[in-house]
Enzyme design. Sequence first.
Site, short mmCIF file in Angstrom:
data_model
loop_
_atom_site.label_atom_id
_atom_site.label_comp_id
_atom_site.label_asym_id
_atom_site.label_seq_id
_atom_site.Cartn_x
_atom_site.Cartn_y
_atom_site.Cartn_z
CB SER A 194 3.16 1.94 6.17
OG SER A 194 2.08 1.67 7.23
CG HIS A 199 -0.37 0.23 2.25
ND1 HIS A 199 -0.07 -0.60 3.51
CD2 HIS A 199 -0.04 1.64 2.86
CE1 HIS A 199 0.32 0.16 4.44
NE2 HIS A 199 0.25 1.37 4.26
CG ASP A 220 0.10 -3.92 2.89
OD1 ASP A 220 0.31 -3.24 1.95
OD2 ASP A 220 -0.03 -3.49 4.10
#
Length: 328
Positions: free
Chosen positions: A181, A72, A102
């Site tokens: 992230s 993402h 992901d």
Amino acid sequence: MADTLPGPDRATEDGSEALDAYSRIVTTVAAAVTPRIAALQVARRGRGGWFSTALGSAVVFTDDGFLLTNAHVVGHADAGTLAFGDGTTAPFHTIGADPFSDLAVLRADGPTPPPVRLGEATALRVGQLVVAVGNPLGLAGTVTAGVVSALGRSLPTRSGSAVRIVDDVIQTDAALNPGNSGGALTTATGEVVGITTAVAGNGLGLAVPINATTRRIIATLLADGRIRRAYLGLAGVPAPLPPALRRRTGQQTGLRIVEVVPRDPADRAGLREGDLLLTAAGEPMSSAQALQRLMRADAIGRPLPLTVLRGDALVDVIAVPTELRTED
């Protein structure tokens, strides 16, 4: 008689020793891992043609410049820029991304620091110390520490209208913020056991585990640049079997079909909304994850026997999964 301050008692000394030991672990991990985590910048085209910059982190995991991050974070971008803690920068290109786990693999177009050591998330225990290293809010080289709050969490992921579940996600109270992230979640020995992926709120964060499943995904992305998955075109929720059937089969729950996509494999096989899926390929289907695990690349185009309870009757059907197509 001179006033004196009381000396430390034994409990205080023990507490200080424990705190010193904790600090030594975190500082040692920070020194070893931080140089191997890159701040990542990706230009994205939004609606109306406007460009924006996505920020995240990436983990060097091979000697020849490959990095792990979240799918993402890179989105559909083919390239971007990496910046390391020593001030060096390098462009990168995307090798492959898999929105359903992901995970994404990048290749730096320039020198990188030595790789981290990848660990094994299945060895983690609730309450174990973990350290998160990343670049939250663009603040490079940020280190936070906490514990494994829970194991076996599930993380919904989406590509277009298709939704899948990442199993065995790690939950931690180590502080995570946007920009973390794609960063590293490590053990006290500095082994990377997770790629931080989401902020769950209220001081909880999630990380995709490094385990046998994700290692296969990473290897496939390195080799092929994408992950092929099978697709049936149904959605279901767990539901209990009737008592008589539970006693006969020993199976407690099945998967109640709540949606069948028209003209897709499940529909062509004759499955209906309301059917209770009991088995697929002879395996009990008690959750969406159980069915999802069968949707591997080798299932594409192969007959898949299914047994459902429809009313009071057991019905056997054959479905032929197609390849799942991700959408922009």
